[in-house]
Design an enzyme around this catalytic site. Structure first.
Site, PDB file in Angstrom:
ATOM      1  N   ASP A 230     -14.275 -16.169 -45.244  1.00  0.00           N
ATOM      2  CA  ASP A 230     -14.421 -16.015 -46.695  1.00  0.00           C
ATOM      3  C   ASP A 230     -15.704 -15.294 -47.093  1.00  0.00           C
ATOM      4  O   ASP A 230     -16.217 -15.474 -48.203  1.00  0.00           O
ATOM      5  CB  ASP A 230     -14.367 -17.382 -47.400  1.00  0.00           C
ATOM      6  CG  ASP A 230     -13.018 -18.058 -47.231  1.00  0.00           C
ATOM      7  OD1 ASP A 230     -12.003 -17.336 -47.189  1.00  0.00           O
ATOM      8  OD2 ASP A 230     -12.969 -19.292 -47.139  1.00  0.00           O
ATOM      9  N   GLU A 231     -16.266 -14.481 -46.194  1.00  0.00           N
ATOM     10  CA  GLU A 231     -17.513 -13.775 -46.497  1.00  0.00           C
ATOM     11  C   GLU A 231     -17.380 -12.267 -46.294  1.00  0.00           C
ATOM     12  O   GLU A 231     -18.381 -11.558 -46.161  1.00  0.00           O
ATOM     13  CB  GLU A 231     -18.654 -14.330 -45.637  1.00  0.00           C
ATOM     14  CG  GLU A 231     -19.013 -15.769 -45.959  1.00  0.00           C
ATOM     15  CD  GLU A 231     -20.205 -16.266 -45.168  1.00  0.00           C
ATOM     16  OE1 GLU A 231     -20.924 -15.422 -44.592  1.00  0.00           O
ATOM     17  OE2 GLU A 231     -20.419 -17.497 -45.122  1.00  0.00           O
TER      18      GLU A 231
END
Length: 290
Positions: A230-231
Site C-alpha cells: 500500500d505504499e
C-alpha cells in the site's frame, strides 16, 4: 503511417533547450503537435513531458522508423521514453474478492465505452461476484487460495494473464496480499484501491474503528502495487468530510462511492497514457480533451 494520434511519454534530467530539441524533432519528421504537457521537478532536477502528435497523409515514415530515429536522439539527453499509437486497446484483468461496487462500476463504464480498454476477464478467489461478470458477459475465473496454496495460485494467475496478453491488472478490492515475485512480474501494471485510513486503521472493519475515533475525513487512494504494501506510486486520491452523526454504515457507503470514482480516474489515466512513474512518484498529466 496512417493518420492517427500518437502519444509520447518522456522523462530526462532537466536541461536548457530540451523542449525545443524534442518538438523540433517531430516537426522535422512532419508531425503536427496536438498537445504538449510538461512538468519540471526542480528539487530532483527532472523533466517530464507528454506529447500528443498527429500524423496525416504527408507523413511517410513507418512506426519502426519513428521509434528508431527517436531512439537515436534520446541518449544525448538521457531520455527515457515510451510511445503509444492509440489503436490497440489495452487488455485488462479485474481481480476481486467479495466487494461489488468497484467491479460493477468498472464493467458499467467499460460497457458504455468510457474506458479505452478490453476487459478480458474477472478473476476471484471466491465465486460470489460471478453473477456480475456474467451480467456483463465477461469471462469469470475462480482461483481459490489458501496460505498453503498461495504460490501455486499466483503461478496460475501469471499463466492466465500472460496467455491472454494482459496489459493492466486492476485490484478492485482483491483482498489478498500479492507476493513480491508476482508484483515484480508486472511492474507499474497493477493498480490497487483502498480506503485512505491506512496506516492508522489496518485490517478488518476499518470503518468501525474510524467511527469510534470520530474521523472527520474519509477518502480513497489508488496506486500502483509495489513490494511495499500500500505504499506504491499514488495515481489518484479523493476525500469527503463527514461528521459525528455518521454511522459505520454511512461511512462505509460514502467510502464506497469515493472508491469507485478514484479507481475509475486512476484506470482512465493509465489507459490514456497520462502517467509517468519516477521512483515512487506518479506524475499524472491532466486530460487534454482526448
Amino acid at each position: 503511417m496512417k493518420p492517427q494520434i500518437i502519444t509520447f511519454l518522456i522523462k530526462c534530467p532537466d536541461q536548457k533547450g530540451i523542449v525545443s530539441k524534442i518538438t523540433h524533432f517531430f516537426y522535422q519528421e512532419g508531425f503536427n503537435l496536438v498537445s504538449a504537457q510538461q512538468y519540471t521537478n526542480s528539487i530532483d532536477g527532472m523533466f517530464f513531458m507528454r506529447l500528443r502528435i498527429e500524423s496525416d497523409d504527408s507523413v511517410t515514415i513507418t512506426k519502426e522508423q519513428l521509434e528508431e530515429r527517436f531512439a537515436r536522439l534520446a541518449p544525448a539527453y538521457d531520455i527515457v521514453w515510451s510511445v503509444d499509437y492509440g489503436i490497440t486497446k489495452q487488455k485488462v484483468a479485474i481481480m476481486v474478492s467479495h466487494t461489488t461496487h468497484n467491479l460493477y462500476d468498472l464493467l458499467q463504464r467499460n460497457k458504455e465505452e468510457k474506458l479505452h480498454c478490453d476487459v478480458k476477464m474477472v478473476v476471484s478467489n471466491h465465486t460470489k461476484l460471478k453473477p456480475i461478470a456474467d451480467m456483463f458477459e465477461i469471462p469469470f475465473y475462480h482461483l481459490p487460495v489458501t496460505k498453503d496454496t498461495k504460490k501455486e495460485q499466483e503461478q496460475q494467475l501469471i499463466d492466465l494473464f500472460d496467455s491472454n496478453d494482459i496489459d493492466l491488472i486492476i485490484m478492485a478490492r482483491y483482498m489478498q496480499i500479492l507476493s513480491n515475485d508476482f508484483i515484480n512480474h508486472y511492474p507499474n501494471k497493477i493498480i490497487n484501491i483502498h480506503h485512505s485510513f491506512l496506516p492508522a486503521f489496518q485490517g478488518a472493519n476499518p470503518y468501525m474503528r474510524a467511527y469510534e475515533r470520530g474521523v472527520k475525513l474519509i477518502g480513497a487512494t489508488a496506486h500502483y502495487a509495489t513490494q511495499d504494501l500500500d505504499e506504491g506510486p499514488i495515481i489518484e486520491q479523493d476525500v469527503e468530510r463527514v461528521t459525528h452523526e455518521s454511522t459505520p454504515t454511512t461511512l462505509k457507503a460514502i467510502g464506497a462511492d469515493i472508491e469507485t470514482m478514484v479507481l475509475a480516474r486512476a484506470v482512465k489515466s493509465h489507459l490514456n497514457n497520462q502517467i509517468i512513474v519516477d521512483n515512487n512518484k506518479a506524475i499524472v498529466f491532466p486530460e487534454t480533451g482526448e
